[in-house]
Design an enzyme around this catalytic site. Structure first.
Site, PDB file in Angstrom:
ATOM      1  N   SER A  12     -12.229   3.104  23.502  1.00  0.00           N
ATOM      2  CA  SER A  12     -11.949   4.221  24.401  1.00  0.00           C
ATOM      3  C   SER A  12     -11.324   5.396  23.663  1.00  0.00           C
ATOM      4  O   SER A  12     -11.223   6.494  24.213  1.00  0.00           O
ATOM      5  CB  SER A  12     -10.994   3.767  25.518  1.00  0.00           C
TER       6      SER A  12
ATOM      7  N   CYS B  81      11.732  -6.287   0.345  1.00  0.00           N
ATOM      8  CA  CYS B  81      11.205  -6.304  -1.024  1.00  0.00           C
ATOM      9  C   CYS B  81       9.764  -5.815  -1.114  1.00  0.00           C
ATOM     10  O   CYS B  81       9.270  -5.558  -2.216  1.00  0.00           O
ATOM     11  CB  CYS B  81      11.329  -7.697  -1.633  1.00  0.00           C
TER      12      CYS B  81
ATOM     13  N   CYS C  37      12.237 -12.965  -1.338  1.00  0.00           N
ATOM     14  CA  CYS C  37      13.584 -12.459  -1.626  1.00  0.00           C
ATOM     15  C   CYS C  37      14.672 -13.201  -0.842  1.00  0.00           C
ATOM     16  O   CYS C  37      15.861 -12.946  -1.039  1.00  0.00           O
ATOM     17  CB  CYS C  37      13.664 -10.965  -1.326  1.00  0.00           C
TER      18      CYS C  37
ATOM     19  N   CYS D  81      11.992 -13.638   4.478  1.00  0.00           N
ATOM     20  CA  CYS D  81      10.979 -13.547   3.426  1.00  0.00           C
ATOM     21  C   CYS D  81      11.146 -14.683   2.420  1.00  0.00           C
ATOM     22  O   CYS D  81      12.254 -14.900   1.903  1.00  0.00           O
ATOM     23  CB  CYS D  81      11.109 -12.201   2.720  1.00  0.00           C
TER      24      CYS D  81
ATOM     25  N   HIS E 148      -5.364   0.412  11.140  1.00  0.00           N
ATOM     26  CA  HIS E 148      -4.056  -0.061  11.619  1.00  0.00           C
ATOM     27  C   HIS E 148      -3.561  -1.303  10.887  1.00  0.00           C
ATOM     28  O   HIS E 148      -2.623  -1.954  11.351  1.00  0.00           O
ATOM     29  CB  HIS E 148      -4.131  -0.343  13.120  1.00  0.00           C
TER      30      HIS E 148
ATOM     31  N   ASN F 204     -19.852   2.235  24.674  1.00  0.00           N
ATOM     32  CA  ASN F 204     -18.590   1.725  25.210  1.00  0.00           C
ATOM     33  C   ASN F 204     -18.705   1.561  26.719  1.00  0.00           C
ATOM     34  O   ASN F 204     -19.205   2.452  27.410  1.00  0.00           O
ATOM     35  CB  ASN F 204     -17.431   2.677  24.884  1.00  0.00           C
TER      36      ASN F 204
ATOM     37  N   CYS G   5       7.212  -8.098   3.835  1.00  0.00           N
ATOM     38  CA  CYS G   5       8.674  -8.069   3.857  1.00  0.00           C
ATOM     39  C   CYS G   5       9.126  -6.610   3.862  1.00  0.00           C
ATOM     40  O   CYS G   5       8.735  -5.828   3.000  1.00  0.00           O
ATOM     41  CB  CYS G   5       9.252  -8.789   2.641  1.00  0.00           C
TER      42      CYS G   5
ATOM     43  N   GLN H 227     -10.161   0.194  14.304  1.00  0.00           N
ATOM     44  CA  GLN H 227      -8.816   0.230  14.862  1.00  0.00           C
ATOM     45  C   GLN H 227      -8.299  -1.179  15.136  1.00  0.00           C
ATOM     46  O   GLN H 227      -7.138  -1.358  15.486  1.00  0.00           O
ATOM     47  CB  GLN H 227      -8.813   1.041  16.157  1.00  0.00           C
ATOM     48  N   ASN H 228      -9.182  -2.171  15.010  1.00  0.00           N
ATOM     49  CA  ASN H 228      -8.787  -3.565  15.219  1.00  0.00           C
ATOM     50  C   ASN H 228      -8.027  -4.077  14.006  1.00  0.00           C
ATOM     51  O   ASN H 228      -8.200  -3.582  12.893  1.00  0.00           O
ATOM     52  CB  ASN H 228     -10.018  -4.432  15.459  1.00  0.00           C
TER      53      ASN H 228
END
Length: 272
Positions: A219, A128, A179, A176, A117, A243, A125, A99-100
């Site tokens: 968590s 484009c 473009c 960007c 993620h 954890n 961009c 998830q990092n």
């Protein structure tokens, strides 16, 4: 006793799906969002809707990111990252879902990994669709905003920095470079944005093949990761967590070890 419990579980479940979270990266200087009770330590991060809809929000984001990149851009893998790469080399990991967004599992040598993620070291961009390295954008941000580069701000999660009480309207964000007009966004899933379907499908397919689920340094308070714990429980597969603090999956776990995740994983990798 604790290490023996973990060793016995590893022996009984030779092929694992692993979900990692911020606890794997805190030892290398990247802060996390939540405390041991699973509550927010700081204000919630910017949402996708706010970033896309408000130019001032984008200026604030990139100003803080420019300062936060000093830590994120130089971070190196820690014990948890190295241990999981070693376990993969030993044939123990079906898939590592992180998830990092820091890319440290890949930097440590993990190849069978999924950045659920996205990655903070890449910028996309929104017009484009082209991508560029975050380090390239950093040079442009510094060149356009030399005064801001002199400021100090404490590092915050995901390459952010705790910078407040500034007039962010003066901060210049480049368009960007491909473009010339497009809006740039980190190639990560913001709060309020959905994880791409193909990533979820890849993770679920790996879970079907795995013998058990290991939650390492997370968590699981965010549903995008918690869904895999729910799916594992529905399939009757064993789940454990390493954890320091509560997890959203506590009532689904076979057991939980509240100890340093890097130390625990490195012990297992060396013993395997």
């Amino acid at each position: 006793m604790t290490e023996q419990l973990l060793a016995d579980w590893f022996a009984a479940h030779p092929r694992l799906l692993v979900i990692t979270g911020a606890g794997c990266s805190t030892e290398v200087g990247i802060p996390d969002y939540r405390d041991e009770q699973g509550q927010w330590k700081r204000p919630q991060p910017v949402t996708y809707q706010a970033f896309m809809g408000d130019a001032l929000v984008r200026k604030r984001y990139w100003a803080r990111s420019m300062l936060g990149w000093r830590v994120m851009g130089q971070a190196q893998p820690g014990r948890a990252h190295r241990a999981l790469a070693l376990l993969e080399q030993q044939g123990r990991i079906e898939l590592l879902i992180t998830q990092n967004v820091d890319g440290l599992h890949s930097a440590a040598g993990s190849r069978s990994s999924l950045d659920l993620h996205g990655r903070i070291d890449t910028v996309r961009c929104m017009d484009c669709g082209r991508r560029l390295a975050r380090s390239q954008l950093q040079q442009s941000l510094l060149a356009r905003n030399p005064h801001w580069a002199q400021l100090y701000a404490a590092p915050a999660p995901d390459g952010d920095a705790d910078l407040e009480h500034e007039n962010f309207s003066a901060f210049e964000v480049p368009a960007c470079p491909h473009c010339s007009t497009g809006m740039l966004k980190p190639d990560v899933v913001f709060y309020g944005e959905s994880v791409p379907r193909e990533r979820v499908e890849q993770a679920m397919a790996a879970l079907e093949r795995a013998d058990g689920l290991l939650i390492a340094g997370s968590s699981l308070m965010v549903y995008s990761g918690f869904r895999f714990a729910q799916a594992a429980a529905r399939q009757g597969k064993s789940l454990i967590a390493i954890n320091q603090g509560v997890t959203r999956a506590d009532d689904l776990l076979e057991f939980k070890l509240e100890m340093d995740v890097g130390q625990a994983l490195l012990s297992m990798a060396r013993a395997t």
